[in-house]
Design a protein around this motif. Structure first.
Motif, mmCIF file in Angstrom:
data_model
loop_
_atom_site.group_PDB
_atom_site.id
_atom_site.type_symbol
_atom_site.label_atom_id
_atom_site.label_comp_id
_atom_site.label_asym_id
_atom_site.label_seq_id
_atom_site.Cartn_x
_atom_site.Cartn_y
_atom_site.Cartn_z
ATOM 1 N N UNK A 191 -36.120 -30.103 -20.849
ATOM 2 C CA UNK A 191 -36.510 -31.408 -20.325
ATOM 3 C C UNK A 191 -36.422 -31.332 -18.803
ATOM 4 N N UNK A 192 -37.577 -31.318 -18.144
ATOM 5 C CA UNK A 192 -37.595 -31.155 -16.691
ATOM 6 C C UNK A 192 -37.033 -32.363 -15.948
ATOM 7 N N UNK A 193 -36.915 -33.500 -16.626
ATOM 8 C CA UNK A 193 -36.267 -34.663 -16.025
ATOM 9 C C UNK A 193 -34.755 -34.486 -16.039
ATOM 10 N N UNK A 194 -34.223 -33.932 -17.133
ATOM 11 C CA UNK A 194 -32.779 -33.737 -17.267
ATOM 12 C C UNK A 194 -32.292 -32.534 -16.462
ATOM 13 N N UNK A 195 -33.151 -31.520 -16.320
ATOM 14 C CA UNK A 195 -32.767 -30.301 -15.609
ATOM 15 C C UNK A 195 -33.866 -29.934 -14.607
ATOM 16 N N UNK A 196 -33.995 -30.723 -13.551
ATOM 17 C CA UNK A 196 -35.052 -30.434 -12.582
ATOM 18 C C UNK A 196 -34.909 -29.060 -11.918
ATOM 19 N N UNK A 197 -33.688 -28.534 -11.875
ATOM 20 C CA UNK A 197 -33.475 -27.218 -11.259
ATOM 21 C C UNK A 197 -34.243 -26.124 -12.000
ATOM 22 N N UNK A 198 -34.323 -26.227 -13.323
ATOM 23 C CA UNK A 198 -35.075 -25.218 -14.075
ATOM 24 C C UNK A 198 -36.578 -25.377 -13.867
ATOM 25 N N UNK A 199 -37.050 -26.621 -13.807
ATOM 26 C CA UNK A 199 -38.456 -26.848 -13.512
ATOM 27 C C UNK A 199 -38.826 -26.279 -12.147
ATOM 28 N N UNK A 200 -37.953 -26.479 -11.175
ATOM 29 C CA UNK A 200 -38.197 -25.958 -9.832
ATOM 30 C C UNK A 200 -38.120 -24.425 -9.822
ATOM 31 N N UNK A 201 -37.129 -23.883 -10.492
ATOM 32 C CA UNK A 201 -36.947 -22.426 -10.530
ATOM 33 C C UNK A 201 -38.170 -21.706 -11.091
ATOM 34 N N UNK A 238 -37.672 -12.473 -27.308
ATOM 35 C CA UNK A 238 -38.532 -13.211 -26.381
ATOM 36 C C UNK A 238 -38.204 -14.707 -26.480
ATOM 37 N N UNK A 239 -38.116 -15.364 -25.344
ATOM 38 C CA UNK A 239 -37.779 -16.781 -25.288
ATOM 39 C C UNK A 239 -39.035 -17.562 -24.914
ATOM 40 N N UNK A 240 -39.523 -18.377 -25.852
ATOM 41 C CA UNK A 240 -40.702 -19.207 -25.621
ATOM 42 C C UNK A 240 -40.216 -20.610 -25.280
ATOM 43 N N UNK A 241 -40.461 -21.039 -24.043
ATOM 44 C CA UNK A 241 -39.914 -22.299 -23.537
ATOM 45 C C UNK A 241 -41.029 -23.326 -23.351
ATOM 46 N N UNK A 242 -40.777 -24.516 -23.873
ATOM 47 C CA UNK A 242 -41.642 -25.674 -23.650
ATOM 48 C C UNK A 242 -40.996 -26.521 -22.563
ATOM 49 N N UNK A 243 -41.587 -26.511 -21.373
ATOM 50 C CA UNK A 243 -41.128 -27.379 -20.294
ATOM 51 C C UNK A 243 -41.843 -28.716 -20.474
ATOM 52 N N UNK A 244 -41.068 -29.796 -20.623
ATOM 53 C CA UNK A 244 -41.616 -31.103 -20.966
ATOM 54 C C UNK A 244 -40.821 -32.206 -20.276
ATOM 55 N N UNK A 299 -47.137 -30.585 -20.516
ATOM 56 C CA UNK A 299 -46.269 -29.501 -20.967
ATOM 57 C C UNK A 299 -46.766 -28.148 -20.464
ATOM 58 N N UNK A 300 -45.809 -27.253 -20.248
ATOM 59 C CA UNK A 300 -46.103 -25.867 -19.906
ATOM 60 C C UNK A 300 -45.252 -24.985 -20.797
ATOM 61 N N UNK A 301 -45.897 -24.005 -21.423
ATOM 62 C CA UNK A 301 -45.181 -22.998 -22.193
ATOM 63 C C UNK A 301 -45.000 -21.771 -21.310
ATOM 64 N N UNK A 302 -43.802 -21.220 -21.316
ATOM 65 C CA UNK A 302 -43.524 -19.981 -20.585
ATOM 66 C C UNK A 302 -42.866 -19.009 -21.557
ATOM 67 N N UNK A 303 -43.351 -17.791 -21.574
ATOM 68 C CA UNK A 303 -42.767 -16.746 -22.406
ATOM 69 C C UNK A 303 -41.947 -15.849 -21.503
#
Length: 151
Positions: free
Chosen positions: A102-112, A65-71, A119-123
């Protein structure tokens, strides 16, 4: 992890060389090394997955499981939660892989992932999102939340 249909071995992507390793479930807690680069597969620290291809490799090739902190670096609550996320990594590995995006460095992942607040955690399990939690949390709350998810 769910105890239903637990496999004998899992694929785990090396955080150093990105090679996919096959690790017996019984050996996860015994500090396994990468078969390619010989470095530890688990360090008790989160990974910075600030590249879409690297993120996708960990998402699609690893069975953990991948626990991601979008920040974002400008976000005060994100910076306040960062040490707690690292403490959670020490407690949750090797049953989970923890990563920061880092949603600033990779806005495509934040959008996806349609990240609307940070912060948002996604599992993410098996390539799909199974749970989400917005807002800063302490280490104990992160650990409790992650372990309480059923997947």
């Amino acid at each position: 992890m769910s105890t239903v249909d637990t496999p004998e071995a899992l694929h785990v992507v090396c955080p150093h060389c990105q090679t996919t390793n096959r690790v017996r479930v019984a050996q996860l807690g015994q500090a396994p090394d990468c078969g390619q680069c010989k470095k530890p597969l688990f360090s008790g620290q989160s990974l910075a997955l600030d590249d879409v291809a690297l993120f996708d490799r960990h998402l699609s090739r690893s069975q953990l499981p991948l626990l991601v902190d979008f920040w974002a670096p400008w976000c005060g609550p994100c910076r306040m939660m960062a040490p707690a996320f690292e403490q959670a990594a020490q407690q949750l590995e090797p049953q989970f892989r923890l990563a920061k995006v880092n949603t600033e460095a990779v806005p495509a992942l934040g959008a996806r992932f349609q990240i609307r607040s940070i912060p948002t955690l996604a599992l993410l399990v098996g390539g799909r999102e199974v749970a989400r939690q917005a807002g800063a949390m302490g280490a104990a709350d992160i650990v409790r939340w992650a372990r309480s998810q059923r997947f």
